[in-house]
Motif scaffolding. Structure first.
Motif, PDB file in Angstrom:
ATOM      1  N   ALA A   1      11.934 -39.381 -30.317  1.00 20.75           N
ATOM      2  CA  ALA A   1      10.528 -39.610 -30.657  1.00 20.75           C
ATOM      3  C   ALA A   1       9.612 -39.082 -29.559  1.00 20.75           C
ATOM      4  CB  ALA A   1      10.291 -41.105 -30.873  1.00 20.75           C
ATOM      5  N   LEU A   2      10.043 -39.239 -28.309  1.00 24.69           N
ATOM      6  CA  LEU A   2       9.230 -38.777 -27.186  1.00 24.69           C
ATOM      7  C   LEU A   2       9.181 -37.252 -27.137  1.00 24.69           C
ATOM      8  CD1 LEU A   2       7.614 -40.090 -24.934  1.00 24.69           C
ATOM      9  CD2 LEU A   2       9.633 -39.922 -23.465  1.00 24.69           C
ATOM     10  N   ALA A   3      10.349 -36.610 -27.376  1.00 20.34           N
ATOM     11  CA  ALA A   3      10.418 -35.148 -27.307  1.00 20.34           C
ATOM     12  C   ALA A   3       9.628 -34.495 -28.438  1.00 20.34           C
ATOM     13  CB  ALA A   3      11.872 -34.693 -27.343  1.00 20.34           C
ATOM     14  N   PHE A   4       9.855 -34.960 -29.658  1.00 22.15           N
ATOM     15  CA  PHE A   4       9.193 -34.332 -30.810  1.00 22.15           C
ATOM     16  C   PHE A   4       7.771 -34.875 -31.019  1.00 22.15           C
ATOM     17  CE2 PHE A   4      13.687 -33.636 -31.573  1.00 22.15           C
ATOM     18  CZ  PHE A   4      13.708 -32.313 -31.986  1.00 22.15           C
ATOM     19  N   GLY A   5       7.578 -36.153 -30.709  1.00 24.24           N
ATOM     20  CA  GLY A   5       6.249 -36.731 -30.852  1.00 24.24           C
ATOM     21  C   GLY A   5       5.271 -36.193 -29.814  1.00 24.24           C
ATOM     22  N   GLY A   6       5.792 -35.878 -28.626  1.00 21.16           N
ATOM     23  CA  GLY A   6       4.922 -35.332 -27.585  1.00 21.16           C
ATOM     24  C   GLY A   6       4.288 -34.017 -27.998  1.00 21.16           C
ATOM     25  N   ALA A   7       5.031 -33.232 -28.779  1.00 23.21           N
ATOM     26  CA  ALA A   7       4.483 -31.957 -29.265  1.00 23.21           C
ATOM     27  C   ALA A   7       3.292 -32.193 -30.187  1.00 23.21           C
ATOM     28  CB  ALA A   7       5.566 -31.173 -29.994  1.00 23.21           C
ATOM     29  N   LEU A   8       3.349 -33.277 -30.959  1.00 18.30           N
ATOM     30  CA  LEU A   8       2.256 -33.588 -31.883  1.00 18.30           C
ATOM     31  C   LEU A   8       0.995 -34.029 -31.147  1.00 18.30           C
ATOM     32  CD1 LEU A   8       4.256 -35.552 -34.621  1.00 18.30           C
ATOM     33  CD2 LEU A   8       3.594 -33.129 -34.607  1.00 18.30           C
ATOM     34  N   VAL A   9       1.141 -34.401 -29.884  1.00 20.08           N
ATOM     35  CA  VAL A   9      -0.020 -34.776 -29.071  1.00 20.08           C
ATOM     36  C   VAL A   9      -0.530 -33.577 -28.279  1.00 20.08           C
ATOM     37  CG1 VAL A   9      -0.806 -36.231 -27.171  1.00 20.08           C
ATOM     38  CG2 VAL A   9       0.757 -37.165 -28.891  1.00 20.08           C
ATOM     39  N   LEU A  10       0.404 -32.829 -27.681  1.00 19.38           N
ATOM     40  CA  LEU A  10       0.004 -31.754 -26.776  1.00 19.38           C
ATOM     41  C   LEU A  10      -0.589 -30.551 -27.510  1.00 19.38           C
ATOM     42  CD1 LEU A  10      -0.034 -30.960 -23.808  1.00 19.38           C
ATOM     43  CD2 LEU A  10       2.211 -29.915 -24.115  1.00 19.38           C
ATOM     44  N   ILE A  11       0.026 -30.124 -28.606  1.00 18.19           N
ATOM     45  CA  ILE A  11      -0.454 -28.921 -29.291  1.00 18.19           C
ATOM     46  C   ILE A  11      -1.883 -29.100 -29.829  1.00 18.19           C
ATOM     47  CG2 ILE A  11      -0.078 -27.404 -31.278  1.00 18.19           C
ATOM     48  CD1 ILE A  11       2.903 -27.652 -30.827  1.00 18.19           C
ATOM     49  N   PRO A  12      -2.208 -30.219 -30.508  1.00 18.33           N
ATOM     50  CA  PRO A  12      -3.601 -30.381 -30.961  1.00 18.33           C
ATOM     51  C   PRO A  12      -4.625 -30.391 -29.830  1.00 18.33           C
ATOM     52  CG  PRO A  12      -2.168 -31.855 -32.170  1.00 18.33           C
ATOM     53  CD  PRO A  12      -1.337 -31.270 -31.077  1.00 18.33           C
ATOM     54  N   LEU A  13      -4.186 -30.791 -28.619  1.00 18.29           N
ATOM     55  CA  LEU A  13      -5.121 -30.780 -27.494  1.00 18.29           C
ATOM     56  C   LEU A  13      -5.578 -29.361 -27.167  1.00 18.29           C
ATOM     57  CD1 LEU A  13      -3.731 -33.404 -24.933  1.00 18.29           C
ATOM     58  CD2 LEU A  13      -5.939 -33.444 -26.102  1.00 18.29           C
ATOM     59  N   THR A  14      -4.692 -28.388 -27.403  1.00 21.36           N
ATOM     60  CA  THR A  14      -5.069 -26.998 -27.119  1.00 21.36           C
ATOM     61  C   THR A  14      -6.170 -26.515 -28.065  1.00 21.36           C
ATOM     62  OG1 THR A  14      -3.344 -26.088 -28.589  1.00 21.36           O
ATOM     63  CG2 THR A  14      -2.736 -26.499 -26.297  1.00 21.36           C
ATOM     64  N   PHE A  15      -6.293 -27.147 -29.241  1.00 18.31           N
ATOM     65  CA  PHE A  15      -7.344 -26.744 -30.177  1.00 18.31           C
ATOM     66  C   PHE A  15      -8.733 -27.028 -29.596  1.00 18.31           C
ATOM     67  CE2 PHE A  15      -4.358 -28.058 -33.924  1.00 18.31           C
ATOM     68  CZ  PHE A  15      -3.450 -27.100 -33.521  1.00 18.31           C
ATOM     69  N   LEU A  16      -8.802 -28.037 -28.730  1.00 11.98           N
ATOM     70  CA  LEU A  16     -10.098 -28.486 -28.211  1.00 11.98           C
ATOM     71  C   LEU A  16     -10.572 -27.672 -27.018  1.00 11.98           C
ATOM     72  CD1 LEU A  16      -9.491 -32.356 -28.366  1.00 11.98           C
ATOM     73  CD2 LEU A  16     -10.580 -30.887 -30.080  1.00 11.98           C
ATOM     74  N   TYR A  17      -9.680 -26.825 -26.509  1.00 10.87           N
ATOM     75  CA  TYR A  17     -10.076 -26.001 -25.354  1.00 10.87           C
ATOM     76  C   TYR A  17     -10.766 -24.750 -25.883  1.00 10.87           C
ATOM     77  CZ  TYR A  17      -9.889 -24.291 -20.579  1.00 10.87           C
ATOM     78  OH  TYR A  17     -10.223 -23.871 -19.313  1.00 10.87           O
ATOM     79  N   GLY A  18     -12.084 -24.747 -25.844  1.00 10.21           N
ATOM     80  CA  GLY A  18     -12.847 -23.686 -26.480  1.00 10.21           C
ATOM     81  C   GLY A  18     -12.970 -22.421 -25.653  1.00 10.21           C
ATOM     82  N   MET A  19     -12.885 -21.280 -26.318  1.00 10.39           N
ATOM     83  CA  MET A  19     -13.104 -19.968 -25.696  1.00 10.39           C
ATOM     84  C   MET A  19     -13.993 -19.145 -26.627  1.00 10.39           C
ATOM     85  SD  MET A  19      -9.264 -19.109 -24.292  1.00 10.39           S
ATOM     86  CE  MET A  19      -8.379 -20.304 -23.273  1.00 10.39           C
ATOM     87  N   ARG A  20     -14.859 -18.346 -26.050  1.00 10.85           N
ATOM     88  CA  ARG A  20     -15.814 -17.595 -26.858  1.00 10.85           C
ATOM     89  C   ARG A  20     -15.114 -16.575 -27.759  1.00 10.85           C
ATOM     90  NH1 ARG A  20     -21.034 -18.438 -25.551  1.00 10.85           N
ATOM     91  NH2 ARG A  20     -21.456 -19.546 -23.599  1.00 10.85           N
ATOM     92  N   LYS A  21     -14.104 -15.907 -27.224  1.00 12.87           N
ATOM     93  CA  LYS A  21     -13.401 -14.896 -28.001  1.00 12.87           C
ATOM     94  C   LYS A  21     -12.236 -15.541 -28.748  1.00 12.87           C
ATOM     95  CE  LYS A  21     -14.645 -10.985 -25.060  1.00 12.87           C
ATOM     96  NZ  LYS A  21     -14.125  -9.821 -24.286  1.00 12.87           N
ATOM     97  N   LEU A  22     -12.302 -15.457 -30.070  1.00 14.89           N
ATOM     98  CA  LEU A  22     -11.282 -16.101 -30.916  1.00 14.89           C
ATOM     99  C   LEU A  22      -9.864 -15.581 -30.638  1.00 14.89           C
ATOM    100  CD1 LEU A  22     -10.552 -18.020 -33.201  1.00 14.89           C
ATOM    101  CD2 LEU A  22     -11.106 -16.187 -34.827  1.00 14.89           C
ATOM    102  N   PRO A  23      -9.648 -14.257 -30.506  1.00 17.21           N
ATOM    103  CA  PRO A  23      -8.271 -13.789 -30.256  1.00 17.21           C
ATOM    104  C   PRO A  23      -7.658 -14.378 -28.991  1.00 17.21           C
ATOM    105  CG  PRO A  23      -9.665 -11.956 -30.926  1.00 17.21           C
ATOM    106  CD  PRO A  23     -10.581 -13.129 -30.687  1.00 17.21           C
ATOM    107  N   ILE A  24      -8.478 -14.547 -27.945  1.00 17.19           N
ATOM    108  CA  ILE A  24      -7.947 -15.116 -26.696  1.00 17.19           C
ATOM    109  C   ILE A  24      -7.558 -16.575 -26.890  1.00 17.19           C
ATOM    110  CG2 ILE A  24      -8.513 -15.700 -24.313  1.00 17.19           C
ATOM    111  CD1 ILE A  24     -10.285 -13.241 -24.206  1.00 17.19           C
ATOM    112  N   GLN A  25      -8.390 -17.317 -27.630  1.00 19.57           N
ATOM    113  CA  GLN A  25      -8.063 -18.715 -27.874  1.00 19.57           C
ATOM    114  C   GLN A  25      -6.799 -18.842 -28.712  1.00 19.57           C
ATOM    115  OE1 GLN A  25     -11.159 -21.118 -29.561  1.00 19.57           O
ATOM    116  NE2 GLN A  25      -9.994 -23.009 -29.302  1.00 19.57           N
ATOM    117  N   LEU A  26      -6.664 -18.005 -29.732  1.00 24.71           N
ATOM    118  CA  LEU A  26      -5.471 -18.057 -30.569  1.00 24.71           C
ATOM    119  C   LEU A  26      -4.229 -17.671 -29.775  1.00 24.71           C
ATOM    120  CD1 LEU A  26      -6.730 -16.558 -33.960  1.00 24.71           C
ATOM    121  CD2 LEU A  26      -6.522 -18.965 -33.268  1.00 24.71           C
TER     122      LEU A  26
END
Length: 263
Positions: free
Chosen positions: A192-217
């Motif tokens: 649960a910790l290994a797989f559940g941690g991914a469900l927390v960490l990956i969505p956090l990257t969505f919130l880190y904004g960058m002006r250029k969309l390709p760089i953010q993706l």
């Protein structure tokens, strides 16, 4: 379910599904969130998100590293157990050369039966996660019966008899360890910790904004790919007898044991 996937799909296929699927989901989620909240591109929350992402990433990375190293060590230990069991069996076969021909023939027959039972009967059961301790118990007992019914007559036979009995006891110990390893899996809390941690960490990257969309993706996809590959390692290493990276029964077919497989 995990055993079925490991035994029916190649490691490459699982990698495509795990890593590719994680990246696709992460990129899709980032695009959807950015479309819904265009202001994220301004990066006004980057300071707070960056600190949080760094802290969570460090903790999660340590946990994943610990799990992967533990599972890799478990796989290596299992390989050592299998090799040691096969070696003990081969040494018994070599020690039997000092016994009278009738005893040697009976011992060879018993050892051959045990080797075939391990590879042909118990190994498929271990791949399925159900080693069935009784699958080779009778075959192992037949080896004990041969030695227990034999009384050495010379000093030379006595020496090799004691060595054979010692190797047989070690073989029984390694057999028990092998069957125990076949039933091992990552504890549910660590899963649960290994797989559940991914469900927390990956969505956090969505919130880190960058002006250029390709760089953010690219940023989101890179983090997702690293996490996906790490989870793939956890998945394929969790069961030492299942999948393409599983422990092989080859040691039971090599060296002094090769003659038991002769047509």
């Amino acid at each position: 379910m995990s055993l079925w996937l490991l035994n029916h799909f190649s490691t490459f296929t699982l990698a495509v599904i795990t890593v590719g699927g994680t990246v696709v989901l992460a990129v899709t989620g980032s695009l959807l969130l950015r479309r819904r909240h265009p202001s994220l591109a301004e990066g006004e929350h980057n300071d707070m998100v960056g600190v949080t992402l760094g802290m969570f990433g460090a903790i999660y990375g340590i946990i994943l590293a610990f799990v992967i190293v533990t599972l890799w060590t478990q796989l290596e230990n299992t390989q050592t157990i299998v090799a040691t069991e096969a070696t003990d069996m081969a040494l018994i076969a070599r020690d039997a050369a000092a016994f009278p021909p009738p005893v040697r023939a009976r011992l060879d027959t018993a050892l051959s039966g045990y080797v075939h039972a391990v590879v042909e009967d118990q190994w498929p059961r271990m791949r399925a996660g159900q080693p069935a301790h009784g699958a080779t118990a009778a075959r192992l007992q037949s080896v004990y019966d041969v030695l227990q019914s034999y009384e050495p007559r010379t000093a030379r036979e006595e020496v090799f008899y004691e060595r054979a009995v010692g190797h047989l006891d070690d073989l029984a110990s390694q057999r028990r360890a092998r069957l125990t390893m076949a039933e091992q899996e990552l504890p549910p809390l660590l899963q649960a910790l290994a797989f559940g941690g991914a469900l927390v960490l990956i969505p956090l990257t969505f919130l880190y904004g960058m002006r250029k969309l390709p760089i953010q993706l690219l940023f989101v996809a890179s983090v997702a790919a690293l996490i996906g590959f790490s989870l793939l390692l956890v998945f394929v290493l969790d069961r030492p007898f299942a999948g393409e990276l599983s422990v092989s029964p080859a040691p039971y077919r090599e060296g002094a044991l090769e003659r038991y497989w002769a047509p």
